[in-house]
Design an enzyme around this catalytic site. Structure first.
Site, PDB file in Angstrom:
ATOM      1  N   LYS A   1       0.191   6.034   1.106  1.00  0.00           N
ATOM      2  CA  LYS A   1      -0.630   6.247   2.280  1.00  0.00           C
ATOM      3  C   LYS A   1      -0.979   7.743   2.400  1.00  0.00           C
ATOM      4  CE  LYS A   1      -0.351   1.869   2.798  1.00  0.00           C
ATOM      5  NZ  LYS A   1       0.649   1.159   3.554  1.00  0.00           N
TER       6      LYS A   1
ATOM      7  N   ASP B   1      11.465   2.978   7.651  1.00  0.00           N
ATOM      8  CA  ASP B   1      10.169   3.078   6.989  1.00  0.00           C
ATOM      9  C   ASP B   1       9.368   4.074   7.826  1.00  0.00           C
ATOM     10  OD1 ASP B   1       7.529   2.840   6.167  1.00  0.00           O
ATOM     11  OD2 ASP B   1       7.664   0.699   5.776  1.00  0.00           O
TER      12      ASP B   1
ATOM     13  N   TYR C   1       6.628  -3.829   8.682  1.00  0.00           N
ATOM     14  CA  TYR C   1       5.507  -4.104   7.762  1.00  0.00           C
ATOM     15  C   TYR C   1       5.710  -5.487   7.138  1.00  0.00           C
ATOM     16  CZ  TYR C   1       2.657  -3.148   3.551  1.00  0.00           C
ATOM     17  OH  TYR C   1       1.743  -3.182   2.531  1.00  0.00           O
TER      18      TYR C   1
ATOM     19  N   ARG D   1      12.544   7.097 -19.137  1.00  0.00           N
ATOM     20  CA  ARG D   1      12.362   6.272 -17.945  1.00  0.00           C
ATOM     21  C   ARG D   1      12.859   6.983 -16.688  1.00  0.00           C
ATOM     22  NH1 ARG D   1      15.913   2.743 -17.504  1.00  0.00           N
ATOM     23  NH2 ARG D   1      15.650   1.463 -19.366  1.00  0.00           N
TER      24      ARG D   1
HETATM   25  C1  LIG Z   1       1.530   0.182   2.978  1.00  0.00           C
HETATM   26  C2  LIG Z   1       2.889   0.180   3.566  1.00  0.00           C
HETATM   27  C3  LIG Z   1       4.004  -0.074   2.792  1.00  0.00           C
HETATM   28  C4  LIG Z   1       3.913  -0.479   1.345  1.00  0.00           C
HETATM   29  O1  LIG Z   1       3.303   0.437   0.529  1.00  0.00           O
HETATM   30  P1  LIG Z   1       2.679  -0.047  -0.875  1.00  0.00           P
HETATM   31  O2  LIG Z   1       2.639   1.175  -1.690  1.00  0.00           O
HETATM   32  O3  LIG Z   1       1.343  -0.612  -0.549  1.00  0.00           O
HETATM   33  O4  LIG Z   1       3.599  -1.090  -1.435  1.00  0.00           O
HETATM   34  C5  LIG Z   1       5.235  -0.020   3.393  1.00  0.00           C
HETATM   35  N1  LIG Z   1       5.367   0.269   4.705  1.00  0.00           N
HETATM   36  C6  LIG Z   1       4.309   0.514   5.486  1.00  0.00           C
HETATM   37  C7  LIG Z   1       4.520   0.817   6.928  1.00  0.00           C
HETATM   38  C8  LIG Z   1       3.035   0.474   4.953  1.00  0.00           C
HETATM   39  O5  LIG Z   1       1.978   0.659   5.739  1.00  0.00           O
END
Ligand SMILES: *Cc1c(COP(=O)(O)O)cnc(C)c1O
Length: 385
Positions: free
Chosen positions: A201, A176, A103, A50
Site C-alpha cells: 500500500k 495490522d 481485513y 533465499r
Molecule cells: C491490502 C491489505 C493487506 C494485504 O496486502 P496484500 O499485499 O494485498 O496481500 C493486509 N491488510 C490490509 C489492511 C490491507 O489493506
C-alpha cells in the site's frame, strides 16, 4: 579450456562494486563461500540466496528504522505477512482473538487454515473496551490480532491499553498497521509485540509491487518470525525489494499530501446532503478521533463514507460517474480509488447497521479540488438514479 568451461567461469563480478545511492540488485540462489569452513558456518555467513541479498537487507534495515524495530521480516504480500506472523507464533491448542473489522482475507486465512491446524479463532467487536477484551480472554488465548483503524469501517481501538493489559497476561499483540504505515503510528513504541503492514500500500506507493513486513523488538520474537520465513521458504526478489526501498524514501512526503487532501475531501463530504457520516478518525468530531489524536501523528488518504439510504442502483451510478477515482480494491498508491463496501460486511460477526450504503475512498496525490469536482459528478448521478 574449452568454450563450455570458459563461458561458465567468465564474466564474474569484480568486487568491490561502485557505490550508488540505492543498493545493488543482486540475483543469486547460490552464494559462493570463501572456504570449506564457511560452508556450515551459518553464524557468520549468509549461505543461501533465499535469505535475501543486498537489496532485501537494505530494505530490512530501513524498515527497522521506520518501525523502531530490532528485526523486520519480509513476505511476498501483505496477507502473507499476517499469515506468516500467525503461523510463526501460534500452535495447535492456542486461541487467537481477531478484531471483527479485520481485513477480510485475514479472516479467510484464520477460518480456512488456522482452524484446520487446531488454532481456535474468535472475532471480537472492535468497540469492546480493552479491559473487558483482555479480562474475558480464556487461558488458551495466546495472541490478539488488531487492526486499527479497522478495514472498511475505521473503528479506532485503544491499542496501547490492549497491548499493556495483554502483556500482563502473557498474551502477544500483533497489529495490522497498514493504515499507519509504520509512520503515522508506531506500534512497537506503544507496547505492541509485532507490527505488521502491507508494504504493497503506502510504502510501495505506486500500486505495482506486493510485499508485507512484520517488525518486532523482542529478540526471541524476531528470531521466531525469521525462522517462520525460513520454514515456509518465503522470499522476495531483489527487484521488488529495491522498488519498495525507493517507495520508502518518499513515504513521509507522499503521506503528508495524502493526509491533507484526504481531510479536505472528507470535510467537504461531511457537509453534503447525500452523506450521513464520514468515517475518518482524523476528522475532528468523527468516531475515534480522540484515540487518533492521542496516538497518531497524521492521517493517510483512506476513509469511509456512509451515504443516505439509497438503492444499489444509486451507489453504482455514483461510482460509475466518477472519472478520476478508479474503481478498485487496493489503496496507498498515487491514484484515487473508490468502492462500495457493503458486500464485504456480511461475513462480520458483530454487524452494525450503518443506515445507508458504506463507501470507501482512497485520496491520491491529485489536486483535491479536482477530486471534489469528480465527487460532485458522482452525487449528481446518485441523485438522478
Ligand atoms: C491490502 C491489505 C493487506 C494485504 O496486502 P496484500 O499485499 O494485498 O496481500 C493486509 N491488510 C490490509 C489492511 C490491507 O489493506
Amino acid at each position: 579450456m574449452s568454450d563450455e568451461t570458459r563461458l561458465i567461469h567468465a564474466g564474474k563480478t569484480s568486487a568491490p562494486l561502485a557505490e550508488t545511492v540505492g543498493p545493488p540488485i543482486q540475483k543469486g540462489s547460490t552464494i559462493l563461500l570463501p572456504n570449506a569452513e564457511a560452508l556450515y558456518d551459518d553464524a557468520n555467513y549468509l549461505t543461501y540466496g533465499r535469505a535475501g541479498l543486498a537489496a532485501q537487507s537494505a530494505l530490512q534495515a530501513a524498515l527497522c528504522e521506520l518501525e523502531g524495530a530490532e528485526g523486520v521480516t519480509l513476505y511476498p504480500s501483505g496477507i502473507a505477512a499476517v499469515a506468516g506472523a500467525m503461523l510463526a507464533l501460534l500452535k495447535a491448542g492456542d486461541e487467537v482473538l481477531v478484531v471483527d473489522s479485520v481485513y477480510k482475507p485475514v479472516r479467510r486465512f484464520c477460518d480456512n487454515v488456522l482452524k484446520r491446524f487446531g488454532v481456535a479463532v474468535a472475532y471480537y467487536d472492535p468497540r469492546t473496551p480493552a479491559e473487558k477484551l483482555v479480562a474475558d480472554a480464556s487461558a488458551q488465548v495466546r495472541m490478539i490480532l488488531l487492526e486499527s483503524p479497522g478495514s472498511l469501517s475505521f473503528e479506532m481501538q485503544d491499542t496501547p491499553r490492549i497491548a499493556a493489559l495483554a502483556r500482563e497476561r502473557g498474551i502477544l499483540t500483533c497489529i495490522d498497521n497498514t493504515w499507519g504505515a509504520g509512520l503515522l503510528f508506531k506500534p512497537l513504541a506503544y507496547g505492541v509485540d509485532v507490527s505488521i503492514q502491507a508494504l504493497t500500500k503506502y510504502v510501495g506507493g505506486h500500486s505495482d509491487v506486493f510485499m508485507g513486513s512484520a517488525a518486532a523488538r523482542e529478540p526471541s520474537l524476531v528470531r521466531k518470525l525469521a525462522d517462520g520465513i525460513n520454514h515456509m521458504g518465503w522470499a522476495v526478489s531483489g527487484e521488488d525489494a529495491y522498488a519498495m526501498l525507493r517507495g520508502l524514501r518518499t513515504l513521509p512526503t507522499r503521506m503528508a499530501r495524502h493526509g491533507a487532501s484526504g481531510l479536505e475531501v472528507a470535510g467537504w463530504l461531511r457537509d453534503r446532503p447525500e452523506v450521513a457520516e464520514v468515517l475518518h478518525p482524523a476528522l475532528p468530531g468523527a468516531a475515534g478521533h480522540d484515540l487518533w489524536a492521542r496516538d497518531y501523528t497524521g492521517a493517510c488518504g483512506l476513509f469511509g463514507v456512509i451515504l443516505t439510504p439509497a438503492p444499489a442502483a444509486a451507489t453504482n451510478a455514483f461510482l460509475n460517474a466518477l472519472e478520476l477515482f478508479g474503481l478498485g480494491f487496493s489503496w496507498g498508491g498515487f491514484e484515487s480509488l473508490a468502492l462500495a463496501c457493503d458486500p464485504q460486511l456480511a461475513v462480520r460477526k458483530h454487524r452494525r447497521d450503518y443506515g445507508g450504503p458504506l463507501m470507501r475512498l482512497h485520496i491520491g496525490l491529485e489536486d483535491p479540488a479536482d477530486l471534489i469536482a469528480d465527487l460532485r459528478r458522482g452525487f449528481d448521478a446518485f441523485k438522478s438514479a
